[in-house]
Design a protein around this motif. Structure first.
Motif, PDB file in Angstrom:
ATOM      1  N   MET A  25     105.528  77.593  89.235  1.00  0.00           N
ATOM      2  CA  MET A  25     106.115  77.806  90.680  1.00  0.00           C
ATOM      3  C   MET A  25     107.350  77.023  90.332  1.00  0.00           C
ATOM      4  SD  MET A  25     104.822  75.537  94.063  1.00  0.00           S
ATOM      5  CE  MET A  25     103.259  75.864  93.931  1.00  0.00           C
ATOM      6  N   LYS A  26     108.423  77.429  90.855  1.00  0.00           N
ATOM      7  CA  LYS A  26     109.923  76.330  90.854  1.00  0.00           C
ATOM      8  C   LYS A  26     110.037  75.814  92.117  1.00  0.00           C
ATOM      9  CE  LYS A  26     112.209  79.670  87.779  1.00  0.00           C
ATOM     10  NZ  LYS A  26     113.457  80.564  87.601  1.00  0.00           N
ATOM     11  N   LEU A  27     110.293  74.246  91.512  1.00  0.00           N
ATOM     12  CA  LEU A  27     110.870  73.608  92.943  1.00  0.00           C
ATOM     13  C   LEU A  27     112.132  73.226  92.648  1.00  0.00           C
ATOM     14  CD1 LEU A  27     107.767  71.053  93.178  1.00  0.00           C
ATOM     15  CD2 LEU A  27     108.087  73.183  94.454  1.00  0.00           C
ATOM     16  N   ASN A  28     112.828  73.182  93.904  1.00  0.00           N
ATOM     17  CA  ASN A  28     114.359  72.800  94.000  1.00  0.00           C
ATOM     18  C   ASN A  28     114.221  71.331  94.777  1.00  0.00           C
ATOM     19  OD1 ASN A  28     115.923  74.926  92.615  1.00  0.00           O
ATOM     20  ND2 ASN A  28     115.320  76.224  94.622  1.00  0.00           N
ATOM     21  N   LEU A  29     114.571  70.390  93.735  1.00  0.00           N
ATOM     22  CA  LEU A  29     114.675  69.109  94.113  1.00  0.00           C
ATOM     23  C   LEU A  29     115.778  68.676  94.764  1.00  0.00           C
ATOM     24  CD1 LEU A  29     112.490  67.465  91.134  1.00  0.00           C
ATOM     25  CD2 LEU A  29     111.644  68.497  93.681  1.00  0.00           C
ATOM     26  N   LYS A  30     115.876  67.853  95.954  1.00  0.00           N
ATOM     27  CA  LYS A  30     117.133  67.299  96.391  1.00  0.00           C
ATOM     28  C   LYS A  30     117.003  65.728  96.093  1.00  0.00           C
ATOM     29  CE  LYS A  30     118.876  70.741  98.269  1.00  0.00           C
ATOM     30  NZ  LYS A  30     119.783  71.595  97.141  1.00  0.00           N
ATOM     31  N   ILE A  31     118.096  65.110  95.394  1.00  0.00           N
ATOM     32  CA  ILE A  31     118.013  63.949  95.091  1.00  0.00           C
ATOM     33  C   ILE A  31     119.300  63.152  95.428  1.00  0.00           C
ATOM     34  CG2 ILE A  31     117.728  62.413  92.874  1.00  0.00           C
ATOM     35  CD1 ILE A  31     116.801  64.668  91.273  1.00  0.00           C
ATOM     36  N   GLU A  32     119.040  61.909  95.983  1.00  0.00           N
ATOM     37  CA  GLU A  32     119.917  61.207  96.586  1.00  0.00           C
ATOM     38  C   GLU A  32     120.307  59.955  95.676  1.00  0.00           C
ATOM     39  OE1 GLU A  32     119.231  58.405 100.158  1.00  0.00           O
ATOM     40  OE2 GLU A  32     120.166  60.151 100.911  1.00  0.00           O
ATOM     41  N   GLY A  33     121.692  59.630  95.782  1.00  0.00           N
ATOM     42  CA  GLY A  33     122.070  58.612  94.709  1.00  0.00           C
ATOM     43  C   GLY A  33     122.925  59.157  93.429  1.00  0.00           C
ATOM     44  N   MET A  34     122.642  60.329  92.941  1.00  0.00           N
ATOM     45  CA  MET A  34     123.319  60.922  92.191  1.00  0.00           C
ATOM     46  C   MET A  34     125.052  61.056  92.120  1.00  0.00           C
ATOM     47  SD  MET A  34     120.629  63.727  90.844  1.00  0.00           S
ATOM     48  CE  MET A  34     121.720  64.147  89.203  1.00  0.00           C
ATOM     49  N   ALA A  35     125.883  60.546  91.642  1.00  0.00           N
ATOM     50  CA  ALA A  35     127.162  60.689  91.671  1.00  0.00           C
ATOM     51  C   ALA A  35     128.174  61.001  90.266  1.00  0.00           C
ATOM     52  CB  ALA A  35     127.803  59.518  92.351  1.00  0.00           C
ATOM     53  N   CYS A  36     127.364  61.344  89.210  1.00  0.00           N
ATOM     54  CA  CYS A  36     128.171  61.552  87.922  1.00  0.00           C
ATOM     55  C   CYS A  36     127.064  62.073  86.931  1.00  0.00           C
ATOM     56  CB  CYS A  36     128.830  60.173  87.377  1.00  0.00           C
ATOM     57  SG  CYS A  36     127.666  59.095  87.177  1.00  0.00           S
ATOM     58  N   GLU A  37     127.869  62.426  85.738  1.00  0.00           N
ATOM     59  CA  GLU A  37     127.125  62.904  84.751  1.00  0.00           C
ATOM     60  C   GLU A  37     126.121  61.864  84.011  1.00  0.00           C
ATOM     61  OE1 GLU A  37     126.815  66.242  83.415  1.00  0.00           O
ATOM     62  OE2 GLU A  37     127.855  66.441  85.297  1.00  0.00           O
ATOM     63  N   HIS A  38     126.414  60.582  84.162  1.00  0.00           N
ATOM     64  CA  HIS A  38     125.518  59.599  83.797  1.00  0.00           C
ATOM     65  C   HIS A  38     124.295  59.737  84.663  1.00  0.00           C
ATOM     66  CE1 HIS A  38     123.396  56.300  82.454  1.00  0.00           C
ATOM     67  NE2 HIS A  38     124.160  55.302  82.973  1.00  0.00           N
ATOM     68  N   CYS A  39     124.375  59.901  85.788  1.00  0.00           N
ATOM     69  CA  CYS A  39     123.445  60.004  86.924  1.00  0.00           C
ATOM     70  C   CYS A  39     122.455  61.231  86.403  1.00  0.00           C
ATOM     71  CB  CYS A  39     123.523  60.155  88.379  1.00  0.00           C
ATOM     72  SG  CYS A  39     124.415  58.765  88.824  1.00  0.00           S
ATOM     73  N   VAL A  40     122.959  62.425  86.120  1.00  0.00           N
ATOM     74  CA  VAL A  40     122.410  63.558  85.614  1.00  0.00           C
ATOM     75  C   VAL A  40     121.525  63.271  84.585  1.00  0.00           C
ATOM     76  CG1 VAL A  40     122.875  66.099  84.919  1.00  0.00           C
ATOM     77  CG2 VAL A  40     123.987  65.209  86.704  1.00  0.00           C
ATOM     78  N   LYS A  41     121.930  62.543  83.539  1.00  0.00           N
ATOM     79  CA  LYS A  41     121.369  62.446  82.432  1.00  0.00           C
ATOM     80  C   LYS A  41     120.252  61.295  82.566  1.00  0.00           C
ATOM     81  CE  LYS A  41     125.388  62.960  79.251  1.00  0.00           C
ATOM     82  NZ  LYS A  41     126.368  62.186  78.274  1.00  0.00           N
ATOM     83  N   SER A  42     120.291  60.509  83.303  1.00  0.00           N
ATOM     84  CA  SER A  42     119.239  59.558  83.841  1.00  0.00           C
ATOM     85  C   SER A  42     118.108  60.176  84.504  1.00  0.00           C
ATOM     86  CB  SER A  42     119.839  58.408  84.584  1.00  0.00           C
ATOM     87  OG  SER A  42     120.621  57.695  83.877  1.00  0.00           O
ATOM     88  N   VAL A  43     118.516  60.854  85.418  1.00  0.00           N
ATOM     89  CA  VAL A  43     117.579  61.925  86.099  1.00  0.00           C
ATOM     90  C   VAL A  43     116.608  62.884  85.141  1.00  0.00           C
ATOM     91  CG1 VAL A  43     117.082  63.711  87.955  1.00  0.00           C
ATOM     92  CG2 VAL A  43     118.484  61.655  88.585  1.00  0.00           C
ATOM     93  N   LYS A  44     117.702  63.533  84.331  1.00  0.00           N
ATOM     94  CA  LYS A  44     116.946  64.544  83.422  1.00  0.00           C
ATOM     95  C   LYS A  44     115.893  63.927  82.682  1.00  0.00           C
ATOM     96  CE  LYS A  44     117.865  68.315  79.987  1.00  0.00           C
ATOM     97  NZ  LYS A  44     118.888  69.026  79.348  1.00  0.00           N
ATOM     98  N   LYS A  45     116.078  62.500  82.073  1.00  0.00           N
ATOM     99  CA  LYS A  45     115.334  61.928  81.212  1.00  0.00           C
ATOM    100  C   LYS A  45     114.221  61.445  81.877  1.00  0.00           C
ATOM    101  CE  LYS A  45     115.139  57.872  78.262  1.00  0.00           C
ATOM    102  NZ  LYS A  45     115.638  56.297  77.907  1.00  0.00           N
ATOM    103  N   ALA A  46     114.196  60.910  82.888  1.00  0.00           N
ATOM    104  CA  ALA A  46     113.111  60.506  83.739  1.00  0.00           C
ATOM    105  C   ALA A  46     112.001  61.738  83.943  1.00  0.00           C
ATOM    106  CB  ALA A  46     113.573  59.872  85.168  1.00  0.00           C
ATOM    107  N   LEU A  47     112.613  62.992  84.654  1.00  0.00           N
ATOM    108  CA  LEU A  47     111.839  64.179  84.754  1.00  0.00           C
ATOM    109  C   LEU A  47     111.337  64.733  83.654  1.00  0.00           C
ATOM    110  CD1 LEU A  47     114.025  66.031  87.369  1.00  0.00           C
ATOM    111  CD2 LEU A  47     112.105  64.563  87.959  1.00  0.00           C
ATOM    112  N   GLU A  48     111.894  64.660  82.389  1.00  0.00           N
ATOM    113  CA  GLU A  48     111.199  64.963  81.264  1.00  0.00           C
ATOM    114  C   GLU A  48     109.831  64.036  80.815  1.00  0.00           C
ATOM    115  OE1 GLU A  48     114.855  65.240  78.543  1.00  0.00           O
ATOM    116  OE2 GLU A  48     115.036  67.222  79.149  1.00  0.00           O
ATOM    117  N   GLU A  49     109.872  62.851  80.956  1.00  0.00           N
ATOM    118  CA  GLU A  49     108.793  62.041  80.699  1.00  0.00           C
ATOM    119  C   GLU A  49     107.556  62.634  81.473  1.00  0.00           C
ATOM    120  OE1 GLU A  49     110.310  58.132  81.632  1.00  0.00           O
ATOM    121  OE2 GLU A  49     111.519  57.904  79.987  1.00  0.00           O
TER     122      GLU A  49
END
Length: 64
Positions: free
Chosen positions: A1-25
Motif C-alpha cells: 500500500m502506498k502512503l502519501n505523507l505530508k511533512i511540516e518543517g521541510m524547506a530545502c534539499e537538506h531537509c529532503v535528505k534528512s527526511v529520506k535518511k530518517a525514513l530509510e532507517e
C-alpha cells in the motif's frame, strides 16, 4: 500500500535528505519519493505510522 505523507518543517534539499535518511532507517517501509513537504512510501499496513511519526519527530519534522 502506498502512503502519501505530508511533512511540516521541510524547506530545502537538506531537509529532503534528512527526511529520506530518517525514513530509510525504518525496515518496514520502502521510500519511493521525498520532496519538500511530502514523502511517498510503500507499507504493508498503516500500523507503521507511529514509527514514521517518531522518526520524523526525532529528525525535527512533523507528520501532518
Amino acid at each position: 500500500m502506498k502512503l502519501n505523507l505530508k511533512i511540516e518543517g521541510m524547506a530545502c534539499e537538506h531537509c529532503v535528505k534528512s527526511v529520506k535518511k530518517a525514513l530509510e532507517e525504518i525496515d518496514e517501509i520502502k521510500v519511493l519519493d521525498v520532496k519538500v513537504g511530502s514523502a511517498e512510501v510503500e507499507v504493508k499496513d498503516e500500523s507503521v505510522l507511529t514509527k514514521i511519526r517518531e522518526k520524523l519527530d526525532d529528525a525535527g519534522y512533523d507528520l501532518i
